[in-house]
Design a protein around this motif. Structure first.
Motif, PDB file in Angstrom:
ATOM      1  N   ILE A  33     -77.907  16.225 -18.115  1.00 42.03           N
ATOM      2  CA  ILE A  33     -77.631  14.893 -17.574  1.00 42.03           C
ATOM      3  C   ILE A  33     -78.491  14.536 -16.365  1.00 42.03           C
ATOM      4  O   ILE A  33     -78.602  13.365 -16.035  1.00 42.03           O
ATOM      5  CB  ILE A  33     -76.131  14.700 -17.251  1.00 42.03           C
ATOM      6  CG1 ILE A  33     -75.653  15.649 -16.161  1.00 42.03           C
ATOM      7  CG2 ILE A  33     -75.295  14.818 -18.500  1.00 42.03           C
ATOM      8  CD1 ILE A  33     -74.217  15.407 -15.707  1.00 42.03           C
ATOM      9  N   LEU A  34     -79.111  15.525 -15.725  1.00 40.14           N
ATOM     10  CA  LEU A  34     -80.000  15.220 -14.599  1.00 40.14           C
ATOM     11  C   LEU A  34     -81.227  14.454 -15.103  1.00 40.14           C
ATOM     12  O   LEU A  34     -81.690  14.695 -16.219  1.00 40.14           O
ATOM     13  CB  LEU A  34     -80.477  16.509 -13.928  1.00 40.14           C
ATOM     14  CG  LEU A  34     -79.527  17.196 -12.967  1.00 40.14           C
ATOM     15  CD1 LEU A  34     -80.095  18.556 -12.558  1.00 40.14           C
ATOM     16  CD2 LEU A  34     -79.279  16.341 -11.735  1.00 40.14           C
ATOM     17  N   PRO A  35     -81.772  13.573 -14.273  1.00 41.50           N
ATOM     18  CA  PRO A  35     -83.036  12.923 -14.666  1.00 41.50           C
ATOM     19  C   PRO A  35     -84.115  13.987 -14.903  1.00 41.50           C
ATOM     20  O   PRO A  35     -84.196  14.974 -14.178  1.00 41.50           O
ATOM     21  CB  PRO A  35     -83.380  12.062 -13.444  1.00 41.50           C
ATOM     22  CG  PRO A  35     -82.092  11.882 -12.718  1.00 41.50           C
ATOM     23  CD  PRO A  35     -81.275  13.103 -12.987  1.00 41.50           C
ATOM     24  N   LYS A  36     -84.892  13.780 -15.922  1.00 51.01           N
ATOM     25  CA  LYS A  36     -85.920  14.758 -16.289  1.00 51.01           C
ATOM     26  C   LYS A  36     -87.063  14.714 -15.269  1.00 51.01           C
ATOM     27  O   LYS A  36     -87.612  13.670 -14.989  1.00 51.01           O
ATOM     28  CB  LYS A  36     -86.468  14.483 -17.694  1.00 51.01           C
ATOM     29  CG  LYS A  36     -85.391  14.441 -18.766  1.00 51.01           C
ATOM     30  CD  LYS A  36     -84.640  15.770 -18.853  1.00 51.01           C
ATOM     31  CE  LYS A  36     -83.465  15.712 -19.784  1.00 51.01           C
ATOM     32  NZ  LYS A  36     -82.193  15.986 -19.175  1.00 51.01           N
ATOM     33  N   ARG A  37     -87.413  15.888 -14.736  1.00 48.53           N
ATOM     34  CA  ARG A  37     -88.520  16.012 -13.777  1.00 48.53           C
ATOM     35  C   ARG A  37     -89.701  16.748 -14.388  1.00 48.53           C
ATOM     36  O   ARG A  37     -90.798  16.697 -13.850  1.00 48.53           O
ATOM     37  CB  ARG A  37     -88.077  16.774 -12.526  1.00 48.53           C
ATOM     38  CG  ARG A  37     -87.105  16.021 -11.665  1.00 48.53           C
ATOM     39  CD  ARG A  37     -86.885  16.707 -10.329  1.00 48.53           C
ATOM     40  NE  ARG A  37     -88.022  16.659  -9.437  1.00 48.53           N
ATOM     41  CZ  ARG A  37     -88.405  15.607  -8.729  1.00 48.53           C
ATOM     42  NH1 ARG A  37     -87.750  14.464  -8.839  1.00 48.53           N
ATOM     43  NH2 ARG A  37     -89.437  15.665  -7.918  1.00 48.53           N
ATOM     44  N   THR A  43     -89.328  23.136 -18.224  1.00 48.97           N
ATOM     45  CA  THR A  43     -87.878  23.321 -18.165  1.00 48.97           C
ATOM     46  C   THR A  43     -87.499  24.675 -18.741  1.00 48.97           C
ATOM     47  O   THR A  43     -86.728  25.431 -18.126  1.00 48.97           O
ATOM     48  CB  THR A  43     -87.153  22.191 -18.935  1.00 48.97           C
ATOM     49  OG1 THR A  43     -87.469  20.942 -18.289  1.00 48.97           O
ATOM     50  CG2 THR A  43     -85.657  22.395 -18.965  1.00 48.97           C
ATOM     51  N   TYR A  97     -85.626  22.670  -9.250  1.00 52.90           N
ATOM     52  CA  TYR A  97     -85.461  21.218  -9.356  1.00 52.90           C
ATOM     53  C   TYR A  97     -85.182  20.596  -7.987  1.00 52.90           C
ATOM     54  O   TYR A  97     -85.824  19.628  -7.588  1.00 52.90           O
ATOM     55  CB  TYR A  97     -84.308  20.928 -10.325  1.00 52.90           C
ATOM     56  CG  TYR A  97     -84.089  19.470 -10.637  1.00 52.90           C
ATOM     57  CD1 TYR A  97     -84.608  18.921 -11.804  1.00 52.90           C
ATOM     58  CD2 TYR A  97     -83.337  18.644  -9.807  1.00 52.90           C
ATOM     59  CE1 TYR A  97     -84.392  17.579 -12.131  1.00 52.90           C
ATOM     60  CE2 TYR A  97     -83.124  17.316 -10.103  1.00 52.90           C
ATOM     61  CZ  TYR A  97     -83.652  16.784 -11.269  1.00 52.90           C
ATOM     62  OH  TYR A  97     -83.446  15.464 -11.581  1.00 52.90           O
ATOM     63  N   TYR A 101     -87.416  18.128  -5.805  1.00 50.97           N
ATOM     64  CA  TYR A 101     -86.836  16.813  -5.546  1.00 50.97           C
ATOM     65  C   TYR A 101     -86.799  16.507  -4.039  1.00 50.97           C
ATOM     66  O   TYR A 101     -87.114  15.397  -3.607  1.00 50.97           O
ATOM     67  CB  TYR A 101     -85.425  16.738  -6.129  1.00 50.97           C
ATOM     68  CG  TYR A 101     -84.718  15.441  -5.858  1.00 50.97           C
ATOM     69  CD1 TYR A 101     -85.011  14.296  -6.596  1.00 50.97           C
ATOM     70  CD2 TYR A 101     -83.756  15.346  -4.847  1.00 50.97           C
ATOM     71  CE1 TYR A 101     -84.365  13.097  -6.345  1.00 50.97           C
ATOM     72  CE2 TYR A 101     -83.111  14.153  -4.588  1.00 50.97           C
ATOM     73  CZ  TYR A 101     -83.423  13.033  -5.338  1.00 50.97           C
ATOM     74  OH  TYR A 101     -82.786  11.842  -5.071  1.00 50.97           O
ATOM     75  N   LYS A 170     -95.388  14.309 -14.900  1.00 51.12           N
ATOM     76  CA  LYS A 170     -93.995  13.829 -14.818  1.00 51.12           C
ATOM     77  C   LYS A 170     -93.888  12.435 -15.364  1.00 51.12           C
ATOM     78  O   LYS A 170     -94.733  11.634 -15.343  1.00 51.12           O
ATOM     79  CB  LYS A 170     -93.486  13.880 -13.393  1.00 51.12           C
ATOM     80  CG  LYS A 170     -93.402  15.293 -12.869  1.00 51.12           C
ATOM     81  CD  LYS A 170     -92.865  15.277 -11.462  1.00 51.12           C
ATOM     82  CE  LYS A 170     -92.896  16.667 -10.862  1.00 51.12           C
ATOM     83  NZ  LYS A 170     -92.430  16.717  -9.524  1.00 51.12           N
TER      84      LYS A 170
END
Length: 170
Positions: A33-37, A43, A97, A101, A170
């Motif tokens: 559910i986290l925004p994809k980085r 990943t 992550y 971030y 990204k």
């Protein structure tokens, strides 16, 4: 003294199995559910780093000649031991992550590693309370902090090098 004697702690499906299952579901759901980085290959790499860090350090000190603790219900390897290693994946991923971030540098990187080492100690303490880990042969909870600090320093250094040499699109 028989180093290979099998110790059975319990035979029921109870708190240690529930902890592992809940950690797996919560950790991997959070990643989804986290925004994809990162692209999928990165990943997976970050998940595997978390998993392998757990495997390497657990097997370094939890088997003979050290044999400082057992995992889950028995001193022999079982399916929930395997699942407990997969449980480390999201922790590794989230470690990288959040560092990326937050764009931490310098002194804040050191504080970040300290913070995550404390988080790891909290999770280990909870896991121990719930029967995932059983210390033996003089091992104590506080001995884990240097292991966490070392592996997180090492893996974060590798992450920083990777991001400089091969930044993801990204």
């Amino acid at each position: 003294m028989n180093l290979f004697a099998i110790v059975q702690y319990d035979q029921s499906f109870n708190s240690n199995e529930w902890f592992i299952l809940a950690s797996l579901v919560a950790g991997y759901t959070l990643i989804l559910i986290l925004p994809k980085r990162y692209p999928p290959a990165y990943t997976l790499l970050f998940l595997f780093i978390g998993i392998n860090s757990g495997i390497v350090f657990d097997h370094t000190i939890s088997i003979p000649p050290f044999d400082f603790y057992d995992v889950n219900d028995s001193s022999k390897f079982e399916i929930y031991d395997f699942l407990s290693y997969i449980m480390y994946g999201p922790f590794g991923y989230l470690f990288f992550y959040l560092y990326d971030y937050l764009k931490l540098k310098g002194y804040f990187t050191f504080l970040y590693i300290i913070m995550w080492s404390i988080i790891a100690m909290f999770v280990e303490g909870l896991a121990t309370y719930l029967g995932v880990f059983h210390y033996k042969n003089g091992y104590q909870f506080v001995y884990s902090f240097p292991f966490y600090f070392y592996i997180q320093s090492l893996t974060l250094t590798l992450f920083i090098i990777l991001m400089k040499k091969a930044p993801p699109n990204k």
